[in-house]
Design a protein around this motif. Sequence first.
Motif, PDB file in Angstrom:
ATOM      1  N   GLY A 155       0.734  -0.943   0.078  1.00 42.35           N
ATOM      2  CA  GLY A 155      -0.183   0.096  -0.030  1.00 42.35           C
ATOM      3  C   GLY A 155       0.715   1.531  -0.587  1.00 42.35           C
ATOM      4  O   GLY A 155       0.208   2.366   0.028  1.00 42.35           O
ATOM      5  N   VAL A 156       1.714   0.865   0.005  1.00 37.21           N
ATOM      6  CA  VAL A 156       3.127   2.555  -0.125  1.00 37.21           C
ATOM      7  C   VAL A 156       3.710   2.512  -0.942  1.00 37.21           C
ATOM      8  O   VAL A 156       3.726   1.141  -1.603  1.00 37.21           O
ATOM      9  N   VAL A 157       3.480   4.064  -1.858  1.00 38.89           N
ATOM     10  CA  VAL A 157       4.485   4.000  -2.905  1.00 38.89           C
ATOM     11  C   VAL A 157       6.209   4.162  -2.601  1.00 38.89           C
ATOM     12  O   VAL A 157       6.448   4.481  -1.741  1.00 38.89           O
ATOM     13  N   VAL A 158       6.962   3.016  -3.202  1.00 40.64           N
ATOM     14  CA  VAL A 158       7.886   3.393  -3.204  1.00 40.64           C
ATOM     15  C   VAL A 158       8.530   4.735  -4.103  1.00 40.64           C
ATOM     16  O   VAL A 158       8.148   5.075  -5.193  1.00 40.64           O
ATOM     17  N   THR A 159       9.520   5.234  -3.170  1.00 42.89           N
ATOM     18  CA  THR A 159      10.445   6.823  -4.236  1.00 42.89           C
ATOM     19  C   THR A 159      11.889   6.523  -3.515  1.00 42.89           C
ATOM     20  O   THR A 159      12.059   5.514  -2.663  1.00 42.89           O
ATOM     21  N   GLU A 160      12.225   6.807  -4.426  1.00 45.99           N
ATOM     22  CA  GLU A 160      14.463   7.396  -4.097  1.00 45.99           C
ATOM     23  C   GLU A 160      14.530   7.605  -2.456  1.00 45.99           C
ATOM     24  O   GLU A 160      14.756   6.326  -1.955  1.00 45.99           O
ATOM     25  N   SER A 161      13.525   8.276  -2.402  1.00 44.50           N
ATOM     26  CA  SER A 161      14.127   8.906  -0.643  1.00 44.50           C
ATOM     27  C   SER A 161      13.274   7.495   0.177  1.00 44.50           C
ATOM     28  O   SER A 161      14.047   7.493   1.165  1.00 44.50           O
ATOM     29  N   GLY A 162      12.533   7.521   0.291  1.00 37.38           N
ATOM     30  CA  GLY A 162      12.406   6.032   0.893  1.00 37.38           C
ATOM     31  C   GLY A 162      13.228   4.772   1.233  1.00 37.38           C
ATOM     32  O   GLY A 162      13.301   4.685   2.191  1.00 37.38           O
ATOM     33  N   ILE A 163      13.538   4.439  -0.131  1.00 34.39           N
ATOM     34  CA  ILE A 163      14.802   3.818  -0.377  1.00 34.39           C
ATOM     35  C   ILE A 163      15.543   4.050   0.328  1.00 34.39           C
ATOM     36  O   ILE A 163      16.146   3.329   1.212  1.00 34.39           O
ATOM     37  N   LEU A 164      15.936   5.614   0.390  1.00 33.38           N
ATOM     38  CA  LEU A 164      17.325   6.093   1.030  1.00 33.38           C
ATOM     39  C   LEU A 164      16.925   6.346   2.546  1.00 33.38           C
ATOM     40  O   LEU A 164      17.849   5.995   3.114  1.00 33.38           O
ATOM     41  N   ALA A 165      15.958   6.035   3.182  1.00 30.88           N
ATOM     42  CA  ALA A 165      15.924   6.923   4.134  1.00 30.88           C
ATOM     43  C   ALA A 165      15.681   4.942   5.246  1.00 30.88           C
ATOM     44  O   ALA A 165      15.975   5.154   5.903  1.00 30.88           O
ATOM     45  N   ALA A 166      14.928   3.957   4.364  1.00 32.58           N
ATOM     46  CA  ALA A 166      15.301   2.312   4.886  1.00 32.58           C
ATOM     47  C   ALA A 166      16.455   2.115   4.964  1.00 32.58           C
ATOM     48  O   ALA A 166      16.323   1.813   6.040  1.00 32.58           O
ATOM     49  N   ALA A 167      17.182   2.247   3.882  1.00 28.83           N
ATOM     50  CA  ALA A 167      18.953   1.886   3.794  1.00 28.83           C
ATOM     51  C   ALA A 167      19.434   2.831   5.450  1.00 28.83           C
ATOM     52  O   ALA A 167      20.427   1.544   5.350  1.00 28.83           O
ATOM     53  N   HIS A 168      19.175   3.544   5.579  1.00 27.79           N
ATOM     54  CA  HIS A 168      19.739   3.954   6.534  1.00 27.79           C
ATOM     55  C   HIS A 168      19.544   3.484   8.043  1.00 27.79           C
ATOM     56  O   HIS A 168      20.724   3.309   8.703  1.00 27.79           O
ATOM     57  N   LEU A 169      18.302   3.244   8.062  1.00 23.15           N
ATOM     58  CA  LEU A 169      17.471   2.549   9.418  1.00 23.15           C
ATOM     59  C   LEU A 169      18.163   1.428   9.053  1.00 23.15           C
ATOM     60  O   LEU A 169      18.838   0.650  10.411  1.00 23.15           O
ATOM     61  N   ALA A 170      18.466   0.121   8.491  1.00 26.34           N
ATOM     62  CA  ALA A 170      17.927  -1.337   8.397  1.00 26.34           C
ATOM     63  C   ALA A 170      19.326  -1.138   6.838  1.00 26.34           C
ATOM     64  O   ALA A 170      20.020  -2.697   7.900  1.00 26.34           O
ATOM     65  N   THR A 188      12.886  -5.256  11.154  1.00 28.50           N
ATOM     66  CA  THR A 188      12.633  -4.475  11.824  1.00 28.50           C
ATOM     67  C   THR A 188      13.693  -4.131  12.908  1.00 28.50           C
ATOM     68  O   THR A 188      14.432  -4.707  13.478  1.00 28.50           O
ATOM     69  N   ASP A 189      13.823  -2.812  13.170  1.00 23.69           N
ATOM     70  CA  ASP A 189      14.753  -2.696  14.033  1.00 23.69           C
ATOM     71  C   ASP A 189      14.997  -3.011  15.597  1.00 23.69           C
ATOM     72  O   ASP A 189      13.556  -3.668  15.720  1.00 23.69           O
ATOM     73  N   GLY A 190      15.658  -2.642  16.823  1.00 23.20           N
ATOM     74  CA  GLY A 190      15.191  -2.882  17.391  1.00 23.20           C
ATOM     75  C   GLY A 190      14.693  -2.368  18.770  1.00 23.20           C
ATOM     76  O   GLY A 190      14.422  -2.529  19.483  1.00 23.20           O
ATOM     77  N   TYR A 191      14.002  -1.133  17.675  1.00 21.78           N
ATOM     78  CA  TYR A 191      12.972  -0.552  18.931  1.00 21.78           C
ATOM     79  C   TYR A 191      11.488  -0.441  18.229  1.00 21.78           C
ATOM     80  O   TYR A 191      10.041  -0.013  17.848  1.00 21.78           O
ATOM     81  N   GLY A 192      11.594  -1.490  16.954  1.00 18.33           N
ATOM     82  CA  GLY A 192      10.554  -1.808  16.529  1.00 18.33           C
ATOM     83  C   GLY A 192      10.047  -1.194  14.948  1.00 18.33           C
ATOM     84  O   GLY A 192       9.121  -0.851  14.347  1.00 18.33           O
ATOM     85  N   THR A 193      11.101  -0.300  14.657  1.00 16.59           N
ATOM     86  CA  THR A 193      10.803   0.695  13.480  1.00 16.59           C
ATOM     87  C   THR A 193      10.474  -0.787  12.260  1.00 16.59           C
ATOM     88  O   THR A 193      12.124  -0.639  12.143  1.00 16.59           O
ATOM     89  N   THR A 194      10.037  -0.232  11.119  1.00 13.94           N
ATOM     90  CA  THR A 194      10.424  -1.138  10.114  1.00 13.94           C
ATOM     91  C   THR A 194      10.859  -0.441   8.882  1.00 13.94           C
ATOM     92  O   THR A 194      10.493   0.585   8.788  1.00 13.94           O
TER      93      THR A 194
END
Length: 219
Positions: A155-170, A188-194
């Motif tokens: 249900g989420v449209v994939v964008t470049e910024s979303g990909i880069l943010a997720a790569a920073h997280l995970a 999912t990281d240690g605080y439950g963020t996906t």
Amino acid sequence: MRKSIASYLTLALTICILLYSSFSSDETIDLGKYSTEGLVLDYTVGLDANINDDDLALNDANELFAPYLGKSFVGFKEALAFKESGGDYFSVNTFGYLGKYQFGASTLKLIGIDNPAKFLKNPALQEKAFIANAARNKWILRRDIKNFVGKRINGVVVTESGILAAAHLAGPGSVKKYLRSYGLDNFTDGYGTTVQYYMKRFSGYDTSFVKPDRKAKAI
């Protein structure tokens, strides 16, 4: 009638000559006698009532406002930093992640930083580290950016910024797994963020400033 008009023209010309003579004098005007005493010179200009409050960062004490960053690259990195640490360069979380953007020691080594303690005390280096890490991740994920941007996953449209943010997280590897499994492998990281949450929260920013660089270094 003609004589009357001629008289008026002569009078007007005479007045113009007299005015020019009075204003073209070489006399210097003495401003010393003028004073600002009693005048209120310390004032502030209020905000335009038509400006949307959502677009402004207000300082109640001084009635100042900051420019609206919107979906710019600066807006992207500052929004991400606020989520990571509240924008605190000297933050260390319970898992040992460091600084404004919450870097781990292993990621810092990949971009040329071997001293986490010095890194934590150096805001300028932290900003360079963010750019270098984003550039490296963009190179690793370049094919996935090409293949998945614009598609909808969970249900989420994939964008470049979303990909880069997720790569920073995970990390870029976890983002690859998420995209190529069409959302089934959702880190999912240690605080439950996906990964999916970061994909959505940081979608639609302009990250064209970041250039893919396999060997990007902060130093």
